[in-house]
Design a protein around this motif. Structure first.
Motif, PDB file in Angstrom:
ATOM      1  N   ALA A  36      30.879  50.096  39.923  1.00  0.00           N
ATOM      2  CA  ALA A  36      32.043  50.620  40.656  1.00  0.00           C
ATOM      3  C   ALA A  36      31.668  50.964  42.095  1.00  0.00           C
ATOM      4  O   ALA A  36      32.443  50.732  43.020  1.00  0.00           O
ATOM      5  N   ASP A  37      30.462  51.492  42.306  1.00  0.00           N
ATOM      6  CA  ASP A  37      30.003  51.799  43.669  1.00  0.00           C
ATOM      7  C   ASP A  37      29.818  50.513  44.479  1.00  0.00           C
ATOM      8  O   ASP A  37      30.184  50.452  45.653  1.00  0.00           O
ATOM      9  N   ARG A  38      29.192  49.507  43.833  1.00  0.00           N
ATOM     10  CA  ARG A  38      28.981  48.217  44.529  1.00  0.00           C
ATOM     11  C   ARG A  38      30.309  47.624  44.968  1.00  0.00           C
ATOM     12  O   ARG A  38      30.470  47.179  46.116  1.00  0.00           O
ATOM     13  N   ALA A  39      31.275  47.582  44.023  1.00  0.00           N
ATOM     14  CA  ALA A  39      32.562  46.948  44.320  1.00  0.00           C
ATOM     15  C   ALA A  39      33.298  47.720  45.408  1.00  0.00           C
ATOM     16  O   ALA A  39      33.961  47.146  46.270  1.00  0.00           O
ATOM     17  N   GLU A  40      33.148  49.060  45.375  1.00  0.00           N
ATOM     18  CA  GLU A  40      33.877  49.896  46.329  1.00  0.00           C
ATOM     19  C   GLU A  40      33.397  49.678  47.762  1.00  0.00           C
ATOM     20  O   GLU A  40      34.074  50.055  48.716  1.00  0.00           O
ATOM     21  N   ALA A  41      32.213  49.070  47.919  1.00  0.00           N
ATOM     22  CA  ALA A  41      31.742  48.780  49.270  1.00  0.00           C
ATOM     23  C   ALA A  41      32.591  47.721  49.959  1.00  0.00           C
ATOM     24  O   ALA A  41      32.521  47.566  51.175  1.00  0.00           O
ATOM     25  N   MET A  82      36.053  46.849  48.404  1.00  0.00           N
ATOM     26  CA  MET A  82      37.477  46.912  47.992  1.00  0.00           C
ATOM     27  C   MET A  82      37.739  48.220  47.247  1.00  0.00           C
ATOM     28  O   MET A  82      36.816  48.820  46.717  1.00  0.00           O
ATOM     29  N   PRO A  83      39.003  48.679  47.200  1.00  0.00           N
ATOM     30  CA  PRO A  83      39.322  49.875  46.420  1.00  0.00           C
ATOM     31  C   PRO A  83      39.084  49.621  44.926  1.00  0.00           C
ATOM     32  O   PRO A  83      39.343  48.518  44.436  1.00  0.00           O
ATOM     33  N   VAL A  84      38.580  50.642  44.215  1.00  0.00           N
ATOM     34  CA  VAL A  84      38.353  50.503  42.771  1.00  0.00           C
ATOM     35  C   VAL A  84      39.011  51.627  41.982  1.00  0.00           C
ATOM     36  O   VAL A  84      38.982  51.612  40.749  1.00  0.00           O
ATOM     37  N   ASN A  85      39.634  52.615  42.708  1.00  0.00           N
ATOM     38  CA  ASN A  85      40.222  53.762  41.999  1.00  0.00           C
ATOM     39  C   ASN A  85      41.641  53.476  41.538  1.00  0.00           C
ATOM     40  O   ASN A  85      42.561  54.243  41.821  1.00  0.00           O
ATOM     41  N   LEU A  86      41.852  52.363  40.834  1.00  0.00           N
ATOM     42  CA  LEU A  86      43.185  52.032  40.353  1.00  0.00           C
ATOM     43  C   LEU A  86      43.506  52.892  39.137  1.00  0.00           C
ATOM     44  O   LEU A  86      42.616  53.211  38.351  1.00  0.00           O
ATOM     45  N   ASN A  87      44.787  53.251  38.964  1.00  0.00           N
ATOM     46  CA  ASN A  87      45.151  53.905  37.713  1.00  0.00           C
ATOM     47  C   ASN A  87      45.494  52.830  36.683  1.00  0.00           C
ATOM     48  O   ASN A  87      45.479  51.638  36.982  1.00  0.00           O
ATOM     49  N   VAL A  88      45.810  53.271  35.483  1.00  0.00           N
ATOM     50  CA  VAL A  88      45.934  52.300  34.398  1.00  0.00           C
ATOM     51  C   VAL A  88      47.109  51.343  34.619  1.00  0.00           C
ATOM     52  O   VAL A  88      47.040  50.163  34.272  1.00  0.00           O
ATOM     53  N   ASP A  89      48.183  51.832  35.242  1.00  0.00           N
ATOM     54  CA  ASP A  89      49.330  50.943  35.493  1.00  0.00           C
ATOM     55  C   ASP A  89      48.987  49.898  36.548  1.00  0.00           C
ATOM     56  O   ASP A  89      49.320  48.719  36.414  1.00  0.00           O
ATOM     57  N   GLU A  90      48.287  50.344  37.604  1.00  0.00           N
ATOM     58  CA  GLU A  90      47.872  49.398  38.656  1.00  0.00           C
ATOM     59  C   GLU A  90      46.908  48.363  38.088  1.00  0.00           C
ATOM     60  O   GLU A  90      47.006  47.171  38.377  1.00  0.00           O
ATOM     61  N   MET A  91      45.989  48.815  37.254  1.00  0.00           N
ATOM     62  CA  MET A  91      45.020  47.904  36.645  1.00  0.00           C
ATOM     63  C   MET A  91      45.739  46.852  35.797  1.00  0.00           C
ATOM     64  O   MET A  91      45.444  45.662  35.869  1.00  0.00           O
ATOM     65  N   ARG A  92      46.719  47.306  35.008  1.00  0.00           N
ATOM     66  CA  ARG A  92      47.468  46.386  34.135  1.00  0.00           C
ATOM     67  C   ARG A  92      48.184  45.322  34.968  1.00  0.00           C
ATOM     68  O   ARG A  92      48.171  44.140  34.639  1.00  0.00           O
ATOM     69  N   ARG A  93      48.770  45.762  36.062  1.00  0.00           N
ATOM     70  CA  ARG A  93      49.525  44.845  36.915  1.00  0.00           C
ATOM     71  C   ARG A  93      48.596  43.753  37.493  1.00  0.00           C
ATOM     72  O   ARG A  93      48.899  42.576  37.465  1.00  0.00           O
ATOM     73  N   VAL A  94      47.409  44.183  37.980  1.00  0.00           N
ATOM     74  CA  VAL A  94      46.451  43.231  38.551  1.00  0.00           C
ATOM     75  C   VAL A  94      46.011  42.216  37.498  1.00  0.00           C
ATOM     76  O   VAL A  94      46.045  41.006  37.730  1.00  0.00           O
ATOM     77  N   VAL A  95      45.629  42.705  36.321  1.00  0.00           N
ATOM     78  CA  VAL A  95      45.111  41.801  35.293  1.00  0.00           C
ATOM     79  C   VAL A  95      46.201  40.862  34.794  1.00  0.00           C
ATOM     80  O   VAL A  95      45.954  39.672  34.568  1.00  0.00           O
ATOM     81  N   ARG A 102      48.458  39.639  36.429  1.00  0.00           N
ATOM     82  CA  ARG A 102      48.738  38.646  37.445  1.00  0.00           C
ATOM     83  C   ARG A 102      47.593  37.650  37.634  1.00  0.00           C
ATOM     84  O   ARG A 102      47.834  36.448  37.765  1.00  0.00           O
ATOM     85  N   ILE A 103      46.344  38.159  37.632  1.00  0.00           N
ATOM     86  CA  ILE A 103      45.240  37.265  38.016  1.00  0.00           C
ATOM     87  C   ILE A 103      44.086  37.226  37.005  1.00  0.00           C
ATOM     88  O   ILE A 103      42.980  36.780  37.319  1.00  0.00           O
ATOM     89  N   ASN A 104      44.337  37.719  35.774  1.00  0.00           N
ATOM     90  CA  ASN A 104      43.370  37.616  34.654  1.00  0.00           C
ATOM     91  C   ASN A 104      42.191  38.587  34.713  1.00  0.00           C
ATOM     92  O   ASN A 104      41.530  38.772  33.684  1.00  0.00           O
ATOM     93  N   GLY A 105      41.906  39.145  35.868  1.00  0.00           N
ATOM     94  CA  GLY A 105      40.713  39.987  35.904  1.00  0.00           C
ATOM     95  C   GLY A 105      40.789  41.070  36.956  1.00  0.00           C
ATOM     96  O   GLY A 105      41.662  41.046  37.836  1.00  0.00           O
ATOM     97  N   CYS A 106      39.909  42.033  36.855  1.00  0.00           N
ATOM     98  CA  CYS A 106      39.799  43.092  37.854  1.00  0.00           C
ATOM     99  C   CYS A 106      38.410  43.693  37.739  1.00  0.00           C
ATOM    100  O   CYS A 106      37.689  43.426  36.784  1.00  0.00           O
ATOM    101  N   ILE A 107      38.019  44.475  38.735  1.00  0.00           N
ATOM    102  CA  ILE A 107      36.774  45.256  38.663  1.00  0.00           C
ATOM    103  C   ILE A 107      37.123  46.641  39.187  1.00  0.00           C
ATOM    104  O   ILE A 107      37.179  46.855  40.399  1.00  0.00           O
ATOM    105  N   VAL A 108      37.395  47.584  38.272  1.00  0.00           N
ATOM    106  CA  VAL A 108      37.849  48.906  38.703  1.00  0.00           C
ATOM    107  C   VAL A 108      36.926  49.982  38.153  1.00  0.00           C
ATOM    108  O   VAL A 108      36.124  49.744  37.260  1.00  0.00           O
ATOM    109  N   TRP A 109      37.072  51.178  38.699  1.00  0.00           N
ATOM    110  CA  TRP A 109      36.281  52.307  38.247  1.00  0.00           C
ATOM    111  C   TRP A 109      36.902  52.878  36.967  1.00  0.00           C
ATOM    112  O   TRP A 109      38.089  53.213  36.940  1.00  0.00           O
ATOM    113  N   GLY A 110      36.099  52.967  35.901  1.00  0.00           N
ATOM    114  CA  GLY A 110      36.589  53.453  34.615  1.00  0.00           C
ATOM    115  C   GLY A 110      37.080  54.890  34.676  1.00  0.00           C
ATOM    116  O   GLY A 110      37.992  55.279  33.938  1.00  0.00           O
TER     117      GLY A 110
END
Lengths: 512, 512
Positions: free
Chosen positions: B206-211, B213-226, B228-236
Motif C-alpha cells: 500500500a505504501d509503494r502504490a501510494e507513491a 496513486m491514491p490507495v485509501n479507497l473505501n469499500v464502495d469506491e473499491m467495488r466500483r473500480v473493480v 469496471r476494470i477487473n482489478g485494483c491495488i488499495v489499502w486494506g
C-alpha cells in the motif's frame, strides 16, 4: 518369588521383565511395577519394569536384551524377584509435568533413577514431555547438566585447561573435527574429543573416524591417549561420560522433541573436564537462521559461564555439504586427503582452520586461523593425526584410497544448463541412508558441483556408491524428487509450486 | 452520571474514559469497568473502558483520541455514563486461556466485542496469549476467520470467480503485487487486491502504490473500480474488510506473537469474495526454511478448503531484496519502470510473472507464466496499470523519475574485493527505517550488487537517500555493523564469531 529365566532377545531400550499373567496375579505384580532381580549367591542385582505377557510360561520370566546383558545368566538359571516401591522421582516428574521448576536434588534423583534403570521408558517419556511443554529454565539446564555429569564417569585429566569443540546439527560432509583436533593438539593444547555416531544423518564424526581407526575406547584408554599426545577422537557412547544422555536421546527420537539439547552437550563437555570450548552452529537452507543460531550460542554461553566452561560461538555456513563427500568412508577419505595435503578442498580447510583458530585463540595464541593453517600446511597436523591413529589402535600408514566404497556406483547427470542455486542437505543425507548409511560406511554420495557453480546438461552432478544396486536407483529417485541440487538461472525466483493438498511432516534432526 | 468531557488527545489503541478517583468511588466505577457514553439527544453511543486518573477534575471525564473520534464532541459538552455488565465474551476468553477449544459462537462473541470496543486492550491481549499458548485448531482458525468476516464489510462483487494473491513476510523490495495485479486483470480475471502498509518493514505494498496513486479507497469506491476494470491495488485498512484484524495486530505487535496469522489473511480474502488465491512464501537467509514454508502453505490450503477458497502455494527465494530498490518511492519507481518496459529487472519479472502465471492457471489459462510475460512485454500490463492509476484517482502519465527520493544521499563503497555471499534483509529494512521509512516514502536504499555478483574494493554497493543527512550516517553505520551485504570469497565458512556474552533479541516480523 523364585523364577527360571529365559533370555528372550527383545531389545526395548529398557530393562523389562516379562511375567505370566497368572504369576502376576499370584504375586501381586502389575505392568509398570518395579522389581529387583538377583540370582542367589550372586552380588549382581538389576532393577526391571514388569510387563505381563502370557507367552511366558508360569514360574518363568523373560528378560529383554538389556537385562540379559546386565545379569549375564544362561537360560534356566534361577533368580529371585523382589517388588520395589515406586521411586520417589516419579512424584517429582509429575510435578514437572504441571510446570513446576525443579531444584538440583529433584533433577538429580530423576537422572540417577534413569541411569539405574528404575524408571520405565514411559516415565522417562513423560519427564521429557514435561520439559518440552514447560521449557527448562537456565537454572534447570545447569542442574540437569550437572546431574548428568554426576551420574557417570569423568575423565579427570590433570590439566589446568582443557579445550573442546562442538558442532550442532549434523551438516552432511562435515569433517571439521577430524582436522581441527589434530591441529589444536599439534599446537600443544589438550583436546579430549568425544564424538557421536549418526542418529538421523548419514554419518557422525565417530562413524567417519572409525573408517580408518578404532574409536570405541573406554574412559581409561581415552585418558591414556590424551595424556600422551594431547588429543583423541573417540566415540562418546563407549566412554560413559554422562550416560543418562544416551537413554534420553532414545526416548526423544520417536517424539521428535529435544528439550535436553543444552544439558546433553554441556554435560559431556563438563565430564571431559573442558574449561574452554568453541560451539559451531551451521545455518542455511534447511537449518536454523543466523538470528536463531545467535540466540542458541548465547544460551550455551550463559550455561557455560554457570558451569565454568568458557564458550565462544561460530555461526558457519551450512547451506550445502562441507566438501564433496557424504558417507562415513568417503568423508574419511576426503579428510585424510586434506590433512595429508594431497587434496585442497577450500571450504573444509577454511572451516576447520577457522574453528581450530578460535580454539587456539582461546588458548592464548595469536592469529589463530593463520597458525592453524600453517600447522596444516607444514605437515604438523598430519603427524599428530598419525599419532592419534596409532595410539587409538589403527594403522597410521593407511592411504585414503584404501578406505572402501560401495561395489556398485552410478553417476547422475544434470538434465539442464544452469547454476547450482541451492542444495537440500536433508535429501542428501536421506539418500545416503538409502544407499546404506550410517551402518554401511561404504555408502556414499560424491558431489561434482557446489553452490554457485555452473553446470551443463549431461555433466555429472552426483556419483552414488552402495553395496546394493537396487538402493542406487532408489537414492537417485529420492535426490530428483527432493531437488537435492537445484539448478537454474540466477533470477529464477519460484523454488517450488504447491498445488495439491497433502500431509507433510517437518524434518526433525537429533544430531548433537 | 452526568459529566463534562475533555478530549485529552491520548492515543491508547482503545476506547478509554479517564475519571477522577473521587467520582469513581461515588459512582461505584473501578478501572476496567465498561461504560456506555452518550450525549443527551444524540443517537451516537460509545462503549469505553474506565481508567481512574486523578489529573481529571471531578465531574469531568477525559476521552482518549479513539473515543473523541467516535463521539465527535467539543470540550465541555455534557455526556451521560451508564455502567455496563461485563461482556460474556470475557468468560469465554478465560476458558480459552486454560486451553479449552472454542466453538464458532464463542469466538464470534469475542470478535464482535473486540470490534464494538467492549473489550479492553488487556482483555484482548489475554485472548491472544491464550491463542498463542494453546495454538488454534484448524476448526478454530476457520471460525475465527469467519467471525472476522462477519463483523466487517464484505466487497460483494457479482462475479463467479474472484482471484487474489498474498505474500507472507515482507521481503524488502517486493514489487510482485504491483506487477501481478495488472497482468492478471489484463488477462480478464477479477483481482480486487487489498494490501497492507509497513508494520515492521520499510514499505508495504500500500505504501509503494501510494507513491504514485491514491490507495485509501473505501469499500464502495473499491467495488466500483473493480467492477469496471477487473482489478485494483488499495489499502486494506481503509476498506474495513475484517476490521477486527487491525485491532488484533496492534495488540500482537508489542508481544511479538502472531497466533492469528492464518485467520488474519484468510478473513480479508474471504471478505473480498476470493474463490482462488496464490500464497507466496519467501524463504532464505533470515526467513523461514522451505520445509516450514511448505507446512505453512499446507495449513493455508486446508483452511482455504474449509472456507471455499482454492489455495495454491509458491515457495520463492527471499534470501535478498527483490530487485534493487528498497523504500516506497524507490520501489514505486522501479516497479513502474519494469511495467513500462523501460527497465529489465530479471528477478522482479521472474517472480511477478511466476506468481501471476499461477493465478492465470487457476483461472484456466495454459502456460500461465509465458502468458504473463507476453502480457507484460506487449504493454497490456502497462495499459491496465494506467487504468488502475486513473480509476483510483491518480495521474496515469506519471513518469518513474517524478517520484521523489530523499534530498540527501550517500554511496557506500565496498572495503574489499570478493563476491556477495549473503544479504541481511532485516538490516536493510531497519536501515531504510533509519532513513525515514515507512512514513517518509523518499527514504531509500538502492543496491548496486546482488547475491553471487563480484565487487571490487572501492566500488559502490549501496546508495542511501533521506531527508535527514544525520540519518544517512546512522543508516550507513547500521548497514556495516549488521553485515547487510557480506562480501567474501566463496569458500569462507565462518559467518560470525560470538565471543562475548550479551543479551540479544530475535527479530520479529508482523508483516502479513
Amino acid at each position: 518369588m523364585e523364577f527360571e529365566i529365559r533370555n528372550v532377545g527383545i531389545d526395548t531400550g529398557a530393562n523389562v521383565v516379562l511375567i505370566n499373567g497368572h504369576d502376576a496375579t499370584v504375586y501381586g505384580l502389575a505392568p509398570g511395577d518395579r522389581v529387583e532381580i538377583y540370582a542367589e549367591g550372586s552380588s549382581r542385582k538389576s532393577i526391571a519394569i514388569v510387563d505381563v505377557a502370557n507367552l511366558t510360561k508360569r514360574n518363568r520370566i523373560g528378560l529383554t536384551s538389556e537385562l540379559s546383558r546386565e545379569l549375564r545368566l544362561r537360560n534356566g538359571a534361577k533368580v529371585k524377584l523382589a517388588k520395589m516401591e515406586q521411586p520417589k522421582s516419579l512424584a517429582v516428574i509429575k510435578e514437572r509435568l504441571r510446570g513446576r521448576r525443579l531444584p538440583y536434588e529433584s533433577l538429580y534423583s530423576i537422572v540417577r533413577d534413569v541411569v539405574e534403570r528404575r524408571l520405565s521408558r514411559d516415565e522417562i517419556t513423560a519427564f521429557l514431555v514435561g520439559l518440552h511443554a514447560h521449557s527448562l529454565t537456565i537454572e534447570e539446564a545447569e542442574y540437569m547438566s550437572m546431574a548428568m555429569v554426576n551420574t557417570g564417569e569423568v575423565l579427570g585429566l590433570k590439566k589446568k585447561r582443557i579445550f573442546d569443540k562442538h558442532s550442532i546439527g549434523g551438516t552432511p560432509g562435515d569433517k571439521t573435527t577430524l582436522l581441527a583436533v589434530p591441529i589444536v593438539a599439534a599446537a600443544g593444547l589438550t583436546i579430549p574429543k568425544t564424538s557421536s555416531r549418526a542418529i538421523t544423518s548419514a554419518a557422525g564424526t565417530a562413524d567417519r573416524a572409525e573408517a580408518f581407526m578404532p574409536v570405541n575406547l573406554n574412559v581409561d584408554e581415552m585418558r591414556r591417549v590424551v595424556n600422551r599426545i594431547n588429543g583423541c577422537i573417540v566415540w562418546g557412547g563407549a566412554v560413559h561420560l554422562a550416560p543418562a544422555d544416551d537413554i534420553f536421546i532414545r526416548a526423544e527420537y520417536p517424539l521428535s522433541i529435544d528439550p535436553l539439547l543444552l544439558p546433553s552437550i554441556m554435560s559431556k563437555k563438563k565430564a571431559a573436564g573442558a574449561t574452554d570450548m568453541v560451539l559451531d552452529v551451521p545455518v542455511g537452507d534447511k537449518e536454523k537462521s543466523p538470528s536463531d543460531a545467535e540466540l542458541l550460542i548465547r544460551d550455551f554461553m550463559y550455561l557455560g559461564r554457570r558451569m565454568g566452561i568458557n564458550v565462544h560461538g561460530a555461526i558457519t555456513r551450512g547451506d550445502q555439504p562441507i566438501g564433496y563427500a557424504i558417507g562415513a568412508g568417503a568423508e574419511a577419505r576426503e579428510a585424510l586427503s586434506v590433512i595429508r595435503n594431497i587434496k585442497n578442498v577450500p571450504d573444509i580447510i577454511d572451516k576447520a582452520t577457522g574453528i581450530a583458530g578460535m580454539i587456539l585463540e582461546l588458548g592464548g595464541k595469536r592469529q589463530g586461523k593463520k597458525l592453524a593453517k600453517s600447522i596444516l600446511r607444514s605437515g604438523l597436523a598430519e603427524k599428530k593425526m598419525n599419532e592419534i591413529i596409532s595410539w587409538q589402535g589403527g594403522d597410521p600408514k593407511i592411504r585414503p584410497e584404501e578406505i572402501p566404497l560401495g561395489r556398485h556406483s552410478a553417476t547422475v547427470l544434470s538434465d539442464r544448463n544452469g547454476t547450482v542455486l541451492s542444495m537440500n542437505n536433508i535429501a542428501l543425507a536421506s539418500a545416503t541412508r538409502i544407499l546404506g548409511a550410517p551402518l554401511d560406511k561404504r555408502a556414499a554420495i560424491i558431489l561434482h558441483r557446489k553452490l554457485g557453480e555452473n553446470v551443463k546438461k549431461g555433466e555429472a552432478v552426483f556419483t552414488l556408491y552402495s553395496e546394493s544396486s537396487g538402493a542406487i536407483d532408489d537414492a537417485e529417485k529420492h535426490l530428483r524428487e527432493n531437488s537435492a541440487m537445484l539448478i537454474g538461472s540466477g533470477n529464477e525466483m519460484l523454488i517450488k509450486r504447491i498445488v495439491k493438498v497433502k500431509t507433510s511432516h517437518p524434518h526433525f534432526a537429533l544430531e548433537r
